[in-house]
Structure formats: structure tokens, C-alpha cells
Design an enzyme around this catalytic site. Structure first.
Site, PDB file in Angstrom:
ATOM      1  N   LYS A 181      29.588  12.697  31.116  1.00  0.00           N
ATOM      2  CA  LYS A 181      29.988  12.688  29.711  1.00  0.00           C
ATOM      3  C   LYS A 181      29.032  11.908  28.828  1.00  0.00           C
ATOM      4  O   LYS A 181      28.801  10.718  29.054  1.00  0.00           O
ATOM      5  CB  LYS A 181      31.372  12.065  29.589  1.00  0.00           C
ATOM      6  CG  LYS A 181      32.455  12.931  30.154  1.00  0.00           C
ATOM      7  CD  LYS A 181      33.779  12.284  29.901  1.00  0.00           C
ATOM      8  CE  LYS A 181      34.915  13.179  30.327  1.00  0.00           C
ATOM      9  NZ  LYS A 181      36.179  12.461  30.330  1.00  0.00           N
ATOM     10  N   GLY A 238      27.520   2.219  39.381  1.00  0.00           N
ATOM     11  CA  GLY A 238      28.281   3.172  40.186  1.00  0.00           C
ATOM     12  C   GLY A 238      27.473   4.157  41.005  1.00  0.00           C
ATOM     13  O   GLY A 238      26.840   3.783  41.992  1.00  0.00           O
ATOM     14  N   ARG A 271      28.668  -5.837  47.782  1.00  0.00           N
ATOM     15  CA  ARG A 271      29.066  -6.929  46.887  1.00  0.00           C
ATOM     16  C   ARG A 271      29.354  -8.212  47.673  1.00  0.00           C
ATOM     17  O   ARG A 271      29.110  -9.309  47.174  1.00  0.00           O
ATOM     18  CB  ARG A 271      30.304  -6.524  46.094  1.00  0.00           C
ATOM     19  CG  ARG A 271      29.971  -5.595  44.953  1.00  0.00           C
ATOM     20  CD  ARG A 271      31.187  -5.264  44.153  1.00  0.00           C
ATOM     21  NE  ARG A 271      30.807  -4.693  42.880  1.00  0.00           N
ATOM     22  CZ  ARG A 271      31.674  -4.239  41.991  1.00  0.00           C
ATOM     23  NH1 ARG A 271      32.960  -4.294  42.238  1.00  0.00           N
ATOM     24  NH2 ARG A 271      31.253  -3.741  40.848  1.00  0.00           N
ATOM     25  N   GLY A 273      30.556  -1.327  35.209  1.00  0.00           N
ATOM     26  CA  GLY A 273      30.803  -1.523  33.773  1.00  0.00           C
ATOM     27  C   GLY A 273      30.061  -2.730  33.219  1.00  0.00           C
ATOM     28  O   GLY A 273      29.580  -2.705  32.078  1.00  0.00           O
TER      29      GLY A 273
HETATM   30  C1  3PG Z   1      34.065  -3.182  38.979  1.00  0.00           C
HETATM   31  O1  3PG Z   1      34.315  -2.633  40.067  1.00  0.00           O
HETATM   32  O2  3PG Z   1      33.378  -2.634  38.096  1.00  0.00           O
HETATM   33  C2  3PG Z   1      34.493  -4.609  38.798  1.00  0.00           C
HETATM   34  O3  3PG Z   1      35.015  -5.153  39.947  1.00  0.00           O
HETATM   35  C3  3PG Z   1      35.448  -4.746  37.636  1.00  0.00           C
HETATM   36  O4  3PG Z   1      36.621  -4.064  37.899  1.00  0.00           O
HETATM   37  P1  3PG Z   1      37.589  -3.646  36.702  1.00  0.00           P
HETATM   38  O5  3PG Z   1      36.886  -2.529  35.965  1.00  0.00           O
HETATM   39  O6  3PG Z   1      38.871  -3.235  37.339  1.00  0.00           O
HETATM   40  O7  3PG Z   1      37.743  -4.834  35.799  1.00  0.00           O
END
Ligand code: 3PG
Length: 418
Positions: free
Chosen positions: A220, A376, A34, A399
Site C-alpha cells: 500500500k 518487517g 531480537r 514500525g
Molecule cells: C514491533 O514488533 O514492531 C514492536 O515490538 C512493537 O510492537 P507493537 O506494534 O505492538 O507496539
């Protein structure tokens, strides 16, 4: 407006990045992707003769905490940028304001974790567990009120605002979204990373070359419902992989032993299969599994049909027949989205399926397919197998990517466009 259309000479830019990187117990960065991904934007600003105030979060602190301090990444950031980056121990207060005001062209200031303040997220903290509804409402109102001052203060450090934090674009936070309204439309823009991510998402949602195959893994099905439903109206093939396989298998009457399963989602699995059929989507499920007699890398293993897993055994990866079926579909695709491994890839003995999927994607990409890997664990997978350079795009979003693919408007993107 994009960053290329802007000349930063003599300007101070507030750049929101997502430096939420994993750290080990000694605060060493274990994956700096990142940070590297934000470098082109930071370097462009410096090359123009601008200066930078960097804002980011790290983790989910509930207040100031050494563990979540961005000072841990300062040295590495300086090395990556080739500039001695300054640090403000507090993103608010005197120090940050003075250092930001004194910045000269070519200089960079990293602010301490924005989430040390509740105002960044705009959610009250420290409420007593037995707080009444009125108390909760009052606390919410108070933090929303002070959030305005917080946001204004961040904005006051700079002449222009650049959002390059795709990973956090799904959060409507002070520094990712609200801050944009303190800059006029000629002084707020996306960075290069944001631009690349948005273009990659567009290629799998709108500019689709067919056949389009999505490979959805994860344990899931409940956490992937919205994304699967949105993809059903886009894809030609939907490969179901990972732990959620067993919810589907059980729903169809198969024997899954002690494999992970969401028993309350069996109807949902059948419903998704029905919807896929109605929409003419080829839903591809595993036919065999690599099973283990314990959830451990050293467990005894064997292969068996996915719907004939003996009692006391659990599926921890796909089997060789499934690998072949998945690879065949993938290699014949022109657009590919991969989210989630096929098995418990953290255990070396159960990485084979994920590697096979990754390799098939690389081959398809060589043959002209566009491939997007994100969310992820699948990113960790391609990195682990050294396949990242063979796919078209590896997203920095977890996310955020999933929400974008669900078809949601991300607040961080909307704020710049408004
Ligand atoms: C992540 O790692 O998906 C982002 O940095 C957002 O983090 P958060 O889900 O804690 O908002």
C-alpha cells in the site's frame, strides 16, 4: 550517556528489551534475532558484576493470556545468555518485588509480559462498546493515574535504567519512556542495540554518502506516504517496488489486470511522482512484471510489460528487465535503504525479484556502500536468502524504524535524552 561509560558492578539494572518475537503454535521461537541483538547489552552488565531485571512485551494482549506469556522464551533466553534466568509470573506484585530485591550480581530476572497491564500502554481496556464520551474520558484519566504507580513500581526494582528496545522506541509506554524520569541522568542510558540502530538511521538521514537509493516495497502506498515524502528530500533514487507499483502504473493509465491497487490513491501516486520530479529525484518504477492467473504459488505465470497486464491476471513480482534496472541503480549507490520486498516473497515462485534486489545490495555493500535493511518483510527476505551478513545493518525495528525514517522523534529515545 552510553552503556560503556557505566560500571554496573553491584547495581541492579532494569533493561527494557523488545523480545516481541514470533512464536509458532507450539510456542517455539521462529526468529530469535531480537533476542540475540540484546545479548551484548545484557552480557556487558553481567560481566561488570551487575544484575538484571528484564522487561518486555510480547504481542498485543488485552490482559493476562498464556499465549502471550514471556515464560515461552525463558529457556531460550537462559541458553543464549548462559545463565539460568529467573521468572516472575507477574511484572507487578509481591513475587516480582521479592525476586528483584534478592537478585545477586550475575543474576537475571525476566518479568512477565508488561502489556498484561493496561498501564503499560496507558490505554483503558474493557470499555463497553456503547460507552459515552464521558465514560471514555474517565477511563482514560483513571488508567493514566494508575500508570504512574505502575511505572514507579517498575522503576523501584532497579538502581539504573537501560533502554535497548529499539523495536518499541516509537511507543510512549510506561517501560519505554515514562520510567526514565524516575532515574537521574547518570543512571539512565541506551543499550548497545539502541546505539547501533540510532547510528544506522543517522547514516541514511544525515550522514549520507551519495548517490543515495531507497527501495520502498509493500502493498500500500497509503502506508508509506509519510516515509516517501520525507525521503524525497534526501534520496537521489527512489525505487518503487512491491504491490504499490500497480497503483502508480494505473495512475499513469496502464492496464494492471486484477493486480492489487488503491484506487483512491491514484492522485496521490501522481502527486508523489510530481514532487520527485520537482526535487530532482530519480523515481524508478517497474517496467515489467511476473504475472499470475491466481494469488497462489502454483498459479500459471508469465512475464509482461507492467502496464499491459491482461484481465484476470495480477502482478506478483517484478520481471527480468526491471530486475536489471533496479540492480543497476543499486550497484551504483553509496547509501542504500531497503524496506519491503518486490513481490509476494512468501510464495517461492515470486521471490526472484526480491532476491535480485538483495544480491545487488550485497554487491554494492562489498564496494563500500552503507546499506540498511529494515521494517518487517525485507528483513525476513534477507534472512531467507542468507544475505543478512552481506548488508551493513539489519534493523530490529519495524514500525520504529519507519517512524525514525519519517523524521519523527521516537519517545523511547527522547526520554533518555531529556
Ligand atoms: C514491533 O514488533 O514492531 C514492536 O515490538 C512493537 O510492537 P507493537 O506494534 O505492538 O507496539
Amino acid at each position: 550517556m552510553t552503556i560503556d561509560q557505566f560500571n554496573f558492578a553491584g547495581k541492579k539494572a532494569f533493561v527494557r528489551v523488545d523480545f516481541n518475537v514470533p512464536l509458532d503454535e507450539n510456542f517455539n521461537i521462529t526468529d530469535d534475532n531480537r533476542m540475540r541483538a540484546a545479548l551484548p547489552t545484557l552480557k556487558k552488565i553481567l560481566a561488570d558484576g551487575g544484575s538484571i531485571i528484564i522487561g518486555s512485551h510480547l504481542g498485543r494482549p488485552k490482559g493476562p493470556a498464556d499465549k502471550f506469556s514471556l515464560k515461552h522464551i525463558l529457556k531460550h533466553l537462559s541458553e543464549l545468555l548462559g545463565v539460568e534466568v529467573q521468572f516472575a509470573n507477574d511484572c507487578m506484585g509481591e513475587e516480582a518485588a521479592v525476586k528483584a530485591a534478592a537478585l545477586q550480581p550475575g543474576e537475571v530476572l525476566l518479568l512477565e509480559n508488561l502489556r498484561f497491564y493496561a498501564e503499560e500502554e496507558g490505554k483503558p481496556r474493557g470499555l463497553a462498546e456503547d460507552a459515552t464520551d464521558e465514560e471514555k474520558a474517565a477511563a482514560k484519566k483513571a488508567v493514566k493515574e494508575s500508570q504512574k504507580e505502575f511505572t514507579k513500581k517498575l522503576a523501584s526494582y532497579a538502581d539504573c535504567y537501560v533502554n535497548d528496545a529499539f523495536g518499541t522506541a516509537h511507543r510512549a509506554h510506561a517501560s519505554t519512556a515514562l520510567i526514565a524520569k524516575y532515574f537521574d541522568k547518570d543512571n539512565k542510558m541506551f543499550g548497545y542495540l539502541m546505539e547501533k540502530e540510532v547510528k544506522a538511521v543517522d547514516k541514511v538521514l544525515n550522514d549520507i554518502k551519495r548517490p543515495f537509493t531507497a527501495i520502498m516495497g509493500g502493498s500500500k502506498v497509503s502506508s508509506k506516504i509519510e516515509i516517501i515524502e520525507n525521503l524525497l528530500s534526501k534520496v537521489d533514487n527512489l525505487i518503487i517496488a512491491g504491490g504499490m507499483t500497480y497503483t502508480f502504473t494505473k495512475a499513469m493509465g496502464g492496464k494492471i489486470g486484477i493486480s492489487i491497487c488503491e484506487d483512491d490513491k491514484l492522485d496521490l501516486a501522481l502527486d508523489l511522482m510530481k514532487k520527485a520530479k520537482e526535487k530532482g529525484v530519480n523515481m524508478v518504477l517497474a517496467v515489467d512484471a511476473k504475472i499470475a492467473d491466481a494469488f497462489s504459488n502454483d498459479a500459471n505465470t508469465k512475464f509482461c510489460p507492467v502496464d499491459e497486464i491482461p484481465d484476470g491476471w495480477e502482478g506478483l513480482d517484478i520481471g527480468p528487465k526491471t530486475e536489471e534496472i533496479f540492480a543497476d541503480v543499486i550497484k551504483n549507490s553509496k547509501t542504500i535503504l531497503w524496506n519491503g520486498p518486490t513481490g509476494v516473497f512468501e510464495f517461492e515462485n515470486f521471490t526472484h525479484g526480491s532476491r535480485a534486489v538483495g544480491e545487488a545490495i550485497v554487491e554494492a555493500t562489498k564496494n563500500g556502500a552503507f546499506s540498511l535493511v529494515g521494517g518487517g518483510d525485507s528483513v525476513a527476505c534477507v534472512n531467507k536468502f542468507g544475505l543478512a551478513s552481506g548488508v551493513s545493518y539489519v534493523s530490529t525495528g519495524g514500525g520504529a524504524l519507519l517512524e525514525a525514517i519519517e523524521g519523527k522523534v521516537l519517545p523511547g529515545i527522547a526520554a533518555i535524552n531529556e
